[in-house]
Write an enzyme that holds these catalytic residues in place. Structure first.
Site, PDB file in Angstrom:
ATOM      1  N   GLY A 103     -22.189   0.015 -16.087  1.00 42.29           N
ATOM      2  CA  GLY A 103     -23.351  -1.573 -16.939  1.00 42.29           C
ATOM      3  C   GLY A 103     -23.984  -0.854 -17.724  1.00 42.29           C
ATOM      4  N   GLY A 105     -27.557  -0.176 -17.465  1.00 40.60           N
ATOM      5  CA  GLY A 105     -28.250   0.552 -16.337  1.00 40.60           C
ATOM      6  C   GLY A 105     -29.657   1.269 -17.061  1.00 40.60           C
ATOM      7  N   LYS A 122     -32.618   1.413 -25.184  1.00 40.45           N
ATOM      8  CA  LYS A 122     -32.349   2.920 -24.108  1.00 40.45           C
ATOM      9  C   LYS A 122     -33.328   2.771 -23.637  1.00 40.45           C
ATOM     10  CE  LYS A 122     -29.859   6.595 -22.852  1.00 40.45           C
ATOM     11  NZ  LYS A 122     -28.562   7.660 -23.856  1.00 40.45           N
ATOM     12  N   ASP A 134     -34.030   3.626 -12.092  1.00 37.29           N
ATOM     13  CA  ASP A 134     -35.319   3.099 -12.964  1.00 37.29           C
ATOM     14  C   ASP A 134     -34.825   2.403 -14.055  1.00 37.29           C
ATOM     15  OD1 ASP A 134     -35.312   5.121 -14.432  1.00 37.29           O
ATOM     16  OD2 ASP A 134     -36.860   6.207 -13.568  1.00 37.29           O
ATOM     17  N   ARG A 185     -31.651   2.090 -30.626  1.00 35.28           N
ATOM     18  CA  ARG A 185     -30.150   2.403 -30.954  1.00 35.28           C
ATOM     19  C   ARG A 185     -29.716   1.263 -31.722  1.00 35.28           C
ATOM     20  NH1 ARG A 185     -27.042   5.281 -26.530  1.00 35.28           N
ATOM     21  NH2 ARG A 185     -26.834   3.114 -25.414  1.00 35.28           N
ATOM     22  N   ARG A 192     -17.758  -0.346 -25.097  1.00 32.95           N
ATOM     23  CA  ARG A 192     -17.049   0.946 -25.211  1.00 32.95           C
ATOM     24  C   ARG A 192     -15.502   0.026 -24.191  1.00 32.95           C
ATOM     25  NH1 ARG A 192     -21.521   3.424 -22.916  1.00 32.95           N
ATOM     26  NH2 ARG A 192     -23.608   2.400 -23.994  1.00 32.95           N
ATOM     27  N   ASP A 266     -16.494   4.798 -20.713  1.00 31.95           N
ATOM     28  CA  ASP A 266     -17.631   4.366 -20.660  1.00 31.95           C
ATOM     29  C   ASP A 266     -18.495   4.765 -21.598  1.00 31.95           C
ATOM     30  OD1 ASP A 266     -18.287   5.532 -17.911  1.00 31.95           O
ATOM     31  OD2 ASP A 266     -20.145   5.230 -18.591  1.00 31.95           O
ATOM     32  N   ASN A 267     -18.199   5.788 -21.780  1.00 33.18           N
ATOM     33  CA  ASN A 267     -19.126   6.664 -22.839  1.00 33.18           C
ATOM     34  C   ASN A 267     -18.054   6.756 -24.448  1.00 33.18           C
ATOM     35  OD1 ASN A 267     -21.325   6.916 -21.622  1.00 33.18           O
ATOM     36  ND2 ASN A 267     -20.710   9.145 -21.191  1.00 33.18           N
TER      37      ASN A 267
END
Length: 499
Positions: A103, A105, A122, A134, A185, A192, A266-267
């Protein structure tokens, strides 16, 4: 004092005119697909860089980018009216191993603009999908992503865009203590392959169908009238269409010498965009098995493996869509075009690089033999192609010959190439090459120099490099050194998944 998400929630929306309108978009899919939350504010944010071109794409008012209000909004400290921030959930395969739920993050989607572009921060703080992270991004990686996103766009390669880069003195712990940054972005969609894998793995077929219908209706409406090749199945047609876009993207990566470095499912963008700039690299010396990601100990994502990895990822997407396709033969047939389309797309790109207008027998062998020569001599990839473009225009191959340790091998290949080129219109061939073979790419050492200056508070080198990369086919005589051979220390730069 630490600023919390609760503080951000109480921050009033900014009313400074941005020119942007917002609509629901991905958020309308509902809570099974995302978690609504607000970014975690950053202390003392400051402006670093922006892309007026990307701002124009999303309909932003001229002059708003870089304003005090923009710094606050694009650092996660304020919201514009109509924004509905959220983090999406997905799963995926990482380095070929099922990783389960992942997900956003450290990415937070601010919303979708009225003209259909999603805007995402991001590095804007922890989300429910941060796991042990974090939720932050550091200046080092953020500079690289900002520069490369816009550089890839200038090269004509499908990509997410970078609207803005802001920074903060907030300390972030990685291998060492670094400072925080946020990249804004932009893309038509950040969906994805892993979004589909998530719901398929959980046997949530209703949600899987809703996601597929959303993607088809928004981005692939032609799949609703799927023809015989897809058996009239819109979901098989979707798989085929994604494969076609992915094949075209990979051909462009390979032709320009771009290594993604972390092609996890996932990318992988459902729209065939370059997404998630982490440990990427443009080749210096042409080494087909080059591994740009220091974390990739097995070389899974080596440069010459990228096309096959993309097919493997498409196979995973096909598996995820099986509850909707419901026919193994249809799914397999939908995947098959990639295997022929990628080499065709790649050869088309390589012909352009060689100035060849139309296909001819022997072209593939000519390309293969050239790549073997480049590899044997570890010849600088970008410099070779730029010099070849100039050589065709000047009808003087001696500067190209100087690049090859094997002069006899080059001479033999050059004789064949000259014979093949004789069938082309020479001025048109030279023009085709000069608009295909860039003089400038974002080499690792150029990014590193911009990062070092930025860490010292000097953003001038970053801005200058951004301007050059925005016109990569121009000569830029004031920055000719950036088109030269990399320094010896460039080979010691290590880029990993840590950011």
């Amino acid at each position: 004092m630490t600023t919390t998400a609760a503080t951000a929630a109480s921050a009033p929306p900014s009313d400074t005119p941005s020119g942007l309108a917002w609509r629901e978009g991905f958020a309308a899919l509902g809570p099974a697909f995302h978690t609504e939350l607000v970014p975690t504010p950053l202390p003392d944010p400051h402006w670093i860089a922006g892309s007026p071109d990307a701002a124009a794409v999303i309909g932003m008012a001229p002059g708003w980018l870089g304003s005090d209000a923009a710094v606050q909004v694009l650092s996660g400290n304020a919201l514009l009216r109509g924004m509905r921030p959220l983090a999406s959930v997905y799963s995926g395969h990482q380095f070929g191993v099922w990783a389960g739920q992942l997900g956003d993050g450290r990415a937070i989607l601010l919303g979708e603009t009225g003209n259909g572009h999603e805007v995402q921060l991001k590095g804007a703080g922890r989300t429910p999908y941060s796991r042990m992270g974090d939720g932050r991004a550091v200046l080092r990686s953020s500079v690289r992503e900002f520069l490369c996103s816009e550089a890839m766009h200038a090269l004509g390669i499908p990509t997410t865009r970078a609207l803005a880069l802001t920074g903060s003195p907030a300390p972030i712990a990685r291998e060492e203590i670094e400072t925080a940054a946020v990249v804004t972005r932009v893309a038509p969609s950040f969906v994805r392959f892993g979004h589909f894998e998530h719901f398929a793995a959980r046997d949530q077929v209703a949600e899987l169908r809703a996601l597929a219908d959303y993607v088809i209706d928004r981005y692939y409406p032609e799949c609703r009238s799927a023809g015989e090749a897809s058996g009239g199945n819109a979901y098989a047609a979707l798989l085929r269409a994604v494969g076609e876009r992915t094949a075209a993207l990979l051909a462009q990566w390979q032709a320009v010498g771009f290594c993604h470095g972390v092609m996890n499912t996932d990318n992988m963008s459902i729209l065939g965009l370059t997404i998630d700039y982490g440990p990427f690299q443009f080749l210096d010396a042409f080494v087909p098995g080059h591994i740009c990601n220091h974390s990739d100990s097995q070389g899974r994502y080596a440069f010459n493996r990228q096309p096959q990895v993309a097919y493997w990822n498409l196979f995973c997407l096909g598996q995820a869509l099986m509850p909707l396709i419901e026919d193994t033969e249809l799914a397999q047939a939908a995947l098959e075009p990639y295997r022929s389309l990628f080499p065709a797309e790649y050869m088309g790109r390589m012909r352009d690089k060689l100035g060849l207008a139309a296909a001819a027998e022997g072209d593939a062998q000519l390309v293969d033999d050239l790549l073997a020569l480049l590899a044997a001599g570890a010849v600088d990839y970008t410099i070779f192609w730029h010099r070849l473009s100039q050589a065709v225009a000047a009808q003087d191959f001696s500067p190209v010959r100087d690049l090859f340790p094997d002069r006899a091998g080059w001479d033999a290949w050059a004789a064949r190439y000259t014979e093949r080129l004789a069938r082309e219109d020479r001025p048109q061939a030279a023009a085709r090459m000069q608009r295909t073979n860039p003089r400038f790419v974002l080499r690792n050492h150029l990014g590193e120099l911009a990062i070092r200056a930025a860490k010292d508070g000097d953003f001038g080198p970053l801005h200058a490099l951004q301007a050059v990369l925005a016109r990569p086919f121009d000569e830029h005589p004031d920055h000719a050194e950036w088109a030269g051979f990399p320094p010896d220390w460039a080979s010691s730069i290590e880029i990993s998944c840590s950011s």
